[in-house]
Design an enzyme around this catalytic site. Structure first.
Site, short mmCIF file in Angstrom:
data_model
loop_
_atom_site.label_atom_id
_atom_site.label_comp_id
_atom_site.label_asym_id
_atom_site.label_seq_id
_atom_site.Cartn_x
_atom_site.Cartn_y
_atom_site.Cartn_z
N LYS A 29 -16.31 40.27 -0.09
CA LYS A 29 -14.96 39.68 -0.01
C LYS A 29 -14.07 40.42 1.00
O LYS A 29 -13.31 39.78 1.72
CB LYS A 29 -14.30 39.65 -1.39
N THR A 30 -14.19 41.75 1.08
CA THR A 30 -13.34 42.49 2.04
C THR A 30 -13.66 42.05 3.46
O THR A 30 -12.78 41.91 4.30
CB THR A 30 -13.53 44.02 1.87
N ASP A 212 -5.77 39.94 -2.14
CA ASP A 212 -7.04 40.47 -2.68
C ASP A 212 -6.90 40.65 -4.19
O ASP A 212 -5.80 40.85 -4.70
CB ASP A 212 -7.31 41.81 -1.99
N GLU A 213 -8.04 40.63 -4.91
CA GLU A 213 -8.06 40.86 -6.37
C GLU A 213 -7.03 39.97 -7.08
O GLU A 213 -6.26 40.42 -7.93
CB GLU A 213 -7.77 42.34 -6.70
N GLN A 243 -14.08 39.29 -13.31
CA GLN A 243 -13.70 40.71 -13.23
C GLN A 243 -12.23 40.93 -13.59
O GLN A 243 -11.61 41.89 -13.15
CB GLN A 243 -13.98 41.25 -11.82
N ARG A 595 -21.71 47.55 -10.80
CA ARG A 595 -21.43 48.70 -9.91
C ARG A 595 -22.75 49.23 -9.32
O ARG A 595 -22.74 49.97 -8.35
CB ARG A 595 -20.77 49.87 -10.66
#
Length: 663
Positions: A29-30, A212-213, A243, A595
């Protein structure tokens, strides 16, 4: 754009209206956000200063800025507005302060400063009560609930006490010409709602927004985004409903649900290819999250191979769990010639870290504690730094308030409130206002006396701090404010001893710097903030095992992950089971699983020591939900107890073998 998959390309190129990118864990995504910024500037003719990318942490903003810097030429990247919500709020408020009745140099109070105000208003020094009151007020602010509305919403005695304090708290902050952390979002929302001309100015300045997020936004942040994007609705929101783990601090997953309804032209693009984890790890993650009600259907997949089985180890108790994890981790490191920084030990709550820390220290293994407190963030160090900040800059209002009231010296909240109002009217600092005749007429002589005494004391020390060696001035300062006695009066003896030891360590550090570099106290004070920031940056490069809560690990990834304490009552947490909030805990488990890049190891205890007793434990329901075929179970009642000697012998044998190869 080479190496991007079709969905990533679509997300980057889509500009026909509002866009929601549902980006699963590890789906790049980044990269999508940074490439989209470059596309807007290089191909679509957007000026960099008209683009804002908003994220939740300074670290994420820094990383984004660095990555965009590599894609754009010249100074274009530096003209972008890449920041956290709160940094954007500060920029907005500094520029528009006048419209809200603030001076541009208003102060931003940290949670300790705010707790002091609430403690006075609620007439309590109990830390647990204070934390609770602060949390309630913070949640009200984030939900855009005014003090007046709060009095009608209060459901229990804590909320009634919070509502009572809330009104005076807001008035006190305003009088001090100060804002708290939540105001940095709430005040811009109020500003835009009351001043359409200012709102339009900012809508024209920030013509494209990337967030973002997005699943972590609260009601206040959502409102700010709506007001900033206006009717054009030129934005890309990137998030993952799987998330959403910050409901406890006001984040509202409803913001994701509302988007399609409030923006009918919304384009939804799903990123489901994972570039991080093996197939087994993703399968387990998908299995767990499938038990939650879905907002948007999506399933992660990977081309990184099937990978090792996931291990699940039952341990006799928490001591055995810590020993088992550390022995297994060290054996894995020796076998695979990896680095310490390839490993993470993750847990639901901070109290679970102690046993692991003990074992790692016993084996002299380097580790970093994520979310652990920096030395400069300790309350007692911040108390002394407030004095030093005031010596370096008497216009530093938060430092003035903290120093004037810690230790208490007869300067009350009402005196400071009058001082704040007067300073606000005159547009000067609190320190300068205290010396003015106009202020002296507004308070009684008995109120003025301790304040004047304090300011004269600061003036005297200030002269010495700028002209004498640091090692001569600081001991005199500590003696004059009698900080040691203050600690022993306000803390239990053990706590007071520890805090005073920290102060002595800090004083020795300053004295050492003063002697070595020939610096004054003022010189050193100005470098403390920088040292604190660098300390945090350096820690990220160290070769050390990362220990972290699951919440703090979000956004990070590691080759090998140990998920510990996976028990009913811990994950899912007991309170969430009783409160019917297991879905958020399941998302936390999903975050933990995803993770891991290459290997994943779970542990739980059959009994756990609490206080002085052992309490029986059950493995978490989430282990069963992961699906049996990719899990390998060991330990527990059926198996033999882990033999410490065997584990140690295996490790020693491997070390010897590797040493032999090294020759």
């Amino acid at each position: 754009m080479s190496g991007l998959n079709p969905q990533q390309r679509e997300a980057i190129h889509y500009l026909d209206g509002p866009c929601l990118v549902l980006a699963g864990a590890g789906s790049g995504k980044t990269r999508v956000i940074t490439q989209k910024i470059a596309y807007l500037v290089q191909d679509c003719g957007f000026a960099p200063q008209n683009i804002a990318a908003i994220t939740f942490t300074n670290k994420a903003a820094r990383e984004m800025q660095e990555r965009v810097g590599k894609l754009l030429e010249g100074s274009a990247a530096s003209r972008l507005q890449i920041s956290t919500f709160h940094s954007l709020g500060v920029r907005l408020l500094r520029e528009e302060a006048k419209a809200l009745g603030y001076k541009p140099r208003f102060s931003i109070f940290d949670s300790t400063d705010c707790a002091g105000i609430i403690a006075d208003l609620a007439k309590t020094v109990d830390k647990a009560t204070l934390r609770r009151l602060q949390s309630i007020i913070s949640n009200w602010k984030n939900a855009l609930v005014s003090p007046e509305q709060a009095t009608h919403l209060a459901r229990d005695e804590h909320e009634a006490l919070a509502a009572h304090a809330y009104l005076s708290y807001e008035a006190t902050l305003k009088a001090y010409q100060a804002v708290d952390f939540d105001d940095l979002i709430k005040l811009p929302v109020e500003l835009f709602e009351k001043h359409p001309d200012i709102r339009e100015k900012w809508q024209n300045r920030l013509r494209y927004l990337l967030v973002d997020e997005y699943q972590d936004t609260n009601a206040c942040q959502y409102q700010l985004l709506k007001l900033l994007t206006g009717v054009r609705a030129q934005f890309t929101a990137v998030g993952d409903d799987d998330q959403a783990i910050y409901g406890w601090r006001g984040a509202d997953i409803e913001n994701l649900k509302k988007l399609p309804a409030e923006f009918p032209a919304l384009k939804v693009i799903k990123l489901e290819q994972n570039y991080r984890s093996t197939v087994r790890i993703l399968k387990a993650a998908n299995n767990v999250i499938a038990h939650n009600e879905k907002l948007f259907e999506k399933k992660l997949w990977s081309e990184l191979g099937y990978g090792d089985p996931i291990t699940v180890t039952a341990c006799k108790d928490n001591e055995a769990e810590a020993e088992s994890v550390v022995m297994k981790l060290l054996a894995h490191k020796w076998e695979n010639r990896t680095k310490f920084s390839d490993y993470a030990i993750l847990y639901r709550s901070n109290f679970l870290a102690r046993a692991f820390e003990q074992q790692l220290r016993n084996h002299k293994v380097p580790y970093l504690l994520s979310g652990g407190q920096s030395f400069f963030d300790k309350a007692e160090i911040k108390d002394i730094i407030a004095y030093l900040r005031l010596l370096a800059n008497e216009d530093d209002d938060p430092a003035f308030i903290r120093a004037a009231t810690t230790p208490k010296r007869g300067i009350g909240a009402s005196t400071l409130q009058v001082l704040g109002q007067y300073a606000g009217e005159r547009h000067i600092s609190l320190f300068a206002a205290a010396f003015e005749e106009g202020f002296a007429h507004r308070v009684q002589a008995r109120q003025l006396e301790p304040l004047a005494e304090f300011c004269q004391f600061i003036n005297r020390i200030q002269y010495r701090a700028a002209n004498e060696p640091a090692q001569q001035v600081l001991p005199d300062l500590l003696k004059a404010i009698d900080y040691e006695a203050y600690l022993y009066d306000h803390e239990e003896e053990r706590s007071a001893q520890n805090k005073w030891a920290n102060i002595m360590e800090f004083a020795n550090w300053i004295n050492g710097k003063g002697e070595a570099d020939g610096k004054t106290l003022i010189d050193i004070t100005q470098s403390i903030a920088l040292i604190s920031m660098l300390e945090k940056q350096d820690s990220e490069e160290a070769d050390a095992i990362q220990m972290s809560t699951l919440h703090a690990a979000k956004g990070l990834e590691f080759n090998h992950v140990f998920l510990t304490g996976i028990e009913e009552g811990i994950l899912p947490h007991r309170e969430s089971i009783e409160g019917g909030k297991v879905e958020e805990e399941r998302r936390l488990m999903y975050v933990g699983i995803t993770r891991a890049r290459r290997s994943l190891h779970l542990t739980y205890c059959e009994r756990r020591k609490q206080a002085r007793e052992f309490v029986p434990c059950e493995p978490s329901r989430f282990i069963t939900e992961m699906g049996k075929e990719d899990l390998r179970f060991s330990g527990g009642k059926a198996a033999q107890e882990p033999d410490r000697a065997t584990g140690s012998a295996r490790l020693e044998a491997m070390k010897a073998m590797l040493a032999g190869k090294g020759r």
